[in-house]
Design an enzyme around this catalytic site. Structure first.
Site, mmCIF file in Angstrom:
data_model
loop_
_atom_site.group_PDB
_atom_site.id
_atom_site.type_symbol
_atom_site.label_atom_id
_atom_site.label_comp_id
_atom_site.label_asym_id
_atom_site.label_seq_id
_atom_site.Cartn_x
_atom_site.Cartn_y
_atom_site.Cartn_z
ATOM 1 N N ASP A 1 1.840 3.357 3.058
ATOM 2 C CA ASP A 1 1.034 4.209 2.915
ATOM 3 C C ASP A 1 0.594 4.843 4.407
ATOM 4 O O ASP A 1 0.590 5.886 4.688
ATOM 5 C CB ASP A 1 -0.207 3.529 2.596
ATOM 6 C CG ASP A 1 -1.478 4.530 2.497
ATOM 7 O OD1 ASP A 1 -1.485 5.319 1.610
ATOM 8 O OD2 ASP A 1 -2.268 4.398 3.088
ATOM 9 N N ASP B 1 0.829 -1.281 0.074
ATOM 10 C CA ASP B 1 -0.046 -0.016 0.003
ATOM 11 C C ASP B 1 0.982 1.164 -0.073
ATOM 12 O O ASP B 1 2.049 1.361 0.877
ATOM 13 C CB ASP B 1 -0.828 -0.135 1.172
ATOM 14 C CG ASP B 1 -2.259 0.507 0.871
ATOM 15 O OD1 ASP B 1 -2.294 1.810 0.981
ATOM 16 O OD2 ASP B 1 -3.319 -0.082 0.867
ATOM 17 N N SER C 1 -6.597 3.970 -1.925
ATOM 18 C CA SER C 1 -6.672 2.453 -1.833
ATOM 19 C C SER C 1 -8.030 2.083 -2.509
ATOM 20 O O SER C 1 -8.362 0.995 -2.984
ATOM 21 C CB SER C 1 -7.024 2.197 -0.474
ATOM 22 O OG SER C 1 -5.568 2.673 -0.027
ATOM 23 N N ALA D 1 -16.393 4.895 0.536
ATOM 24 C CA ALA D 1 -17.091 3.987 1.636
ATOM 25 C C ALA D 1 -16.233 3.538 2.947
ATOM 26 O O ALA D 1 -17.002 3.794 3.949
ATOM 27 C CB ALA D 1 -17.187 2.598 0.833
ATOM 28 N N ASP D 2 -15.099 3.071 2.918
ATOM 29 C CA ASP D 2 -14.692 2.465 4.077
ATOM 30 C C ASP D 2 -14.598 3.325 5.336
ATOM 31 O O ASP D 2 -14.898 2.846 6.523
ATOM 32 C CB ASP D 2 -13.010 2.164 3.707
ATOM 33 C CG ASP D 2 -12.248 3.237 3.241
ATOM 34 O OD1 ASP D 2 -12.615 4.378 2.969
ATOM 35 O OD2 ASP D 2 -10.889 3.182 3.404
HETATM 36 O O1 LIG Z 1 -6.456 6.647 4.983
HETATM 37 C C1 LIG Z 1 -7.250 6.850 3.827
HETATM 38 O O2 LIG Z 1 -8.622 6.679 4.119
HETATM 39 C C2 LIG Z 1 -6.670 7.086 2.527
HETATM 40 C C3 LIG Z 1 -6.273 8.618 2.477
HETATM 41 O O3 LIG Z 1 -7.396 9.427 2.565
HETATM 42 O O4 LIG Z 1 -5.809 6.178 2.342
HETATM 43 P P1 LIG Z 1 -5.908 4.795 1.399
HETATM 44 O O5 LIG Z 1 -6.569 5.156 0.209
HETATM 45 O O6 LIG Z 1 -4.524 4.437 1.327
HETATM 46 O O7 LIG Z 1 -6.682 4.040 2.345
HETATM 47 MN MN LIG Z 2 -3.737 2.555 -0.319
HETATM 48 MN MN LIG Z 3 -3.539 6.053 2.156
#
Ligand SMILES: O=C(O)[C@@H](CO)OP(=O)(O)O
Ligand SMILES: [Mn+2]
Ligand SMILES: [Mn+2]
Length: 567
Positions: free
Chosen positions: A427, A25, A78, A284-285
């Site tokens: 990341d 990542d 991501s 979403a996450d």
């Molecule tokens: O941490 C997150 O939510 C994003 C950056 O906003 O990072 P990643 O896309 O790597 O999950």
């Molecule tokens: Mn990522």
């Molecule tokens: Mn990230």
């Protein structure tokens, strides 16, 4: 017509080899430089992949239109990265779909808007989300259009609950974003709409946790947004953010929660029965946990104290399998016929693993924002608990070794055909802006790759090592000529965000057919080309509608082919 799930056999690549798929990542490729932590870190395994087999290492695009984002100025992330890796197709992603719905006005004609609109006459419209122009989870210009559109469509009282960023944008930029928002709200007030910021907090400390790593993050947000309670009280959001940033080491990502109160100290916008709520992030996450808290009647993750009867809509539906939230303003991309689903239909046994903060990346995002298994008899997804409650520069090795050991066991067990992991360090530590810690994180990630490649070697398998987008390879804010920008004390402003850089992909392992190598014609290939590649490595042809495979298989072993190329 029912989907024909059966995949054709690959004419040259056999079946039955274990395929290890490693996603690093936030691991992009950039020129050597002191602010390129991957370059500075000692990464012998990744270096060997790059130098050792020139026809089995290449770069692929991981940002912009190659992954379905609105423009090529959009950095990768991501969600879109893993969607593309797993789905093998490029879908117009949430950011773009919201842009289109706002531009055409269709957003106001949909079921979701009509649903919340029923509260406008007597209730307040609350908008909760990330306030920046990062474009990863949300965009302030979309919020601005929604504020205007909602007020034109009947909203009389609006409260915005902001989450400050500093992760997809520079730390400290929160002040300017709040100023922009306050100006817009003032204009709405001139038009007779009672519009104000009601609460706020930093995204990593308030509300935007993910994969149920730490429900306390949600509770802090709930207390401020719904109950109107927070340790800090201010009469307006600009004062709040400016004052909270004065605390030494304050950081937009981690600002403490605050509520805006009137002269008598009463919160101006708790969420009450009869109100409407929109979470305006498209990604979403980091919204799923809040969606659960706002929507689920039965809920035991923290004490909500009060569960207001509201009409709630997400900007998008965040989880297609859970149908969460049940109302939404814009239909999400229908990511279908992903490689995971195909491979499950073709008998491939899969093990997927990461630590909590990236667990959903190799499962939920990989499978097109779908939770659960396609076939529980063939799939096993394992989560290693992440450290919680600390910024990752304090533990930069994270759980890389644990994830690698799990992958190793899965590879050696003989129980799986595909072993897929996400190694988060580049990341997660990169987002802290801490160079030293990021270097340690990159070394840990490299060691993790070694453990997995050694296991693949032991079982005669095949590996694919790639990444979802850049981050750790560029940790400095730069001017147009790419020179790091220094402040008056000579310090370089850390770049905490992802980047526009391409990412590496390497294939190899004793099980890889000797003539297999990367094609030379697909110079513009991106993450979406990986799924067809992985299907080939399992011995299958990819479906026609997939982006083309990156590999070709010559009759002669590739090393001699490459020496032939040179003559
Ligand atoms: O941490 C997150 O939510 C994003 C950056 O906003 O990072 P990643 O896309 O790597 O999950
Ligand atoms: Mn990522
Ligand atoms: Mn990230």
């Amino acid at each position: 017509m029912a989907t024909p799930w059966k995949l054709a056999d690959h004419p040259r690549l056999g079946k039955g080899k274990v395929v290890g798929v490693v996603v690093l990542d936030g691991w992009g490729e950039a020129p050597p430089d002191p602010f390129n932590c991957i370059h500075v870190a000692d990464t012998p395994t990744m270096d060997a992949l790059k130098k050792g087999a020139p026809e089995r290492w290449r770069l692929i695009k991981a940002h912009g239109t190659a992954v379905g984002l609105p423009t090529d100025d959009d950095m990768g992330n991501s969600e879109v990265g893993h969607n593309a890796l797993g789905a093998g197709q490029i879908y117009a992603q949430g950011a773009k779909l919201v842009d289109l719905a706002l531009a055409s006005g269709k957003i106001y004609e949909g079921e979701g808007f009509k649903y919340i609109q029923q509260s406008f006459e007597t209730g307040t419209l609350h908008l909760i989300g990330l306030l920046s122009d990062g474009g990863v989870h949300s965009r302030i210009d979309q919020l601005q259009l929604l504020l205007k559109g909602a007020s034109e469509h009947g909203a009389k009282r609006i409260r915005v609950h902001i989450l400050t960023d500093g992760r997809d944008v520079l730390d400290g930029s929160s002040v300017a974003f709040v100023e922009t928002l306050e100006n817009d709200l003032a204009k709405l007030r001139e038009k007779g709409v009672d519009a104000r910021v009601a609460s706020g907090g930093g995204r990593m400390y308030v509300t935007m946790d993910r994969y149920e790593n730490d429900w306390q993050v949600l509770k802090r947000g709930w207390d401020a947004q719904v109950l109107g309670e927070a340790p800090h009280k201010f009469q307006n959001a600009l004062d709040a953010v400016k004052t909270l940033r004065e605390v030494p080491k304050a950081n937009d990502q981690y600002l403490p929660p605050f509520v805006v109160v009137d002269e008598s100290g009463k919160p101006v916008g708790p969420i009450m029965d009869g109100d409407a709520v929109v979470t305006f992030n498209f990604r979403a996450d980091r919204m799923v946990m809040l969606a659960k808290a706002l929507e689920y009647e039965t809920f035991d993750k923290f004490d909500r104290v009060r569960f207001p009867k509201i009409r709630y809509a997400g900007m998008l539906q965040y989880d297609g399998e859970l149908k969460l939230p049940s109302h939404y303003l814009v239909a999400p991309p229908e990511i279908e016929r992903t490689s995971g689903e195909y491979l499950a239909h073709n008998g491939i046994r899969t093990y997927a693993c990461s630590e909590t903060v990236k667990f959903g990346h190799v499962t939920f995002f990989w499978n097109g924002n779908r939770s659960g298994y396609f076939n529980p008899n063939l799939e096993n997804y394992e989560e290693i608990p992440s450290d919680s409650g600390i910024p990752f520069n304090e533990q930069p090795k994270m759980k890389a070794m644990e994830v690698a050991e799990k992958a190793k066991d899965a590879i050696l067990s003989g129980k799986y055909d595909q072993v897929r992991v996400n190694i988060p360090n580049g990341d997660m530590v990169g987002h802290t802006g801490d160079l030293e810690a990021t270097i340690i994180g990159c070394m840990a990630a490299d060691e993790a790759v070694k453990i997995i490649l050694d296991a693949i070697e032991q079982v005669g398998g095949i590996f694919v090592v790639t990444a979802d987008h850049g981050n750790a390879e560029d940790m400095a804010k730069r001017d147009k000529s790419r020179k790091p920008i220094r402040d008056k004390n000579g310090n370089v402003q850390p770049l905490t965000s992802h980047t526009l850089n391409p990412v590496p992909i390497a294939i190899g392992g004793p099980g890889l057919a000797s003539g297999a190598r990367f094609r030379k014609d697909l110079t513009d290939a991106g993450l979406a080309n990986v799924a067809a590649t992985v299907m080939n490595l399992h011995g299958f042809e990819a479906p026609d509608h997939y982006e083309p495979t990156l590999i070709e298989v010559s009759a002669a072993p590739y090393l001699s082919a490459s020496s032939a190329d040179r003559t």
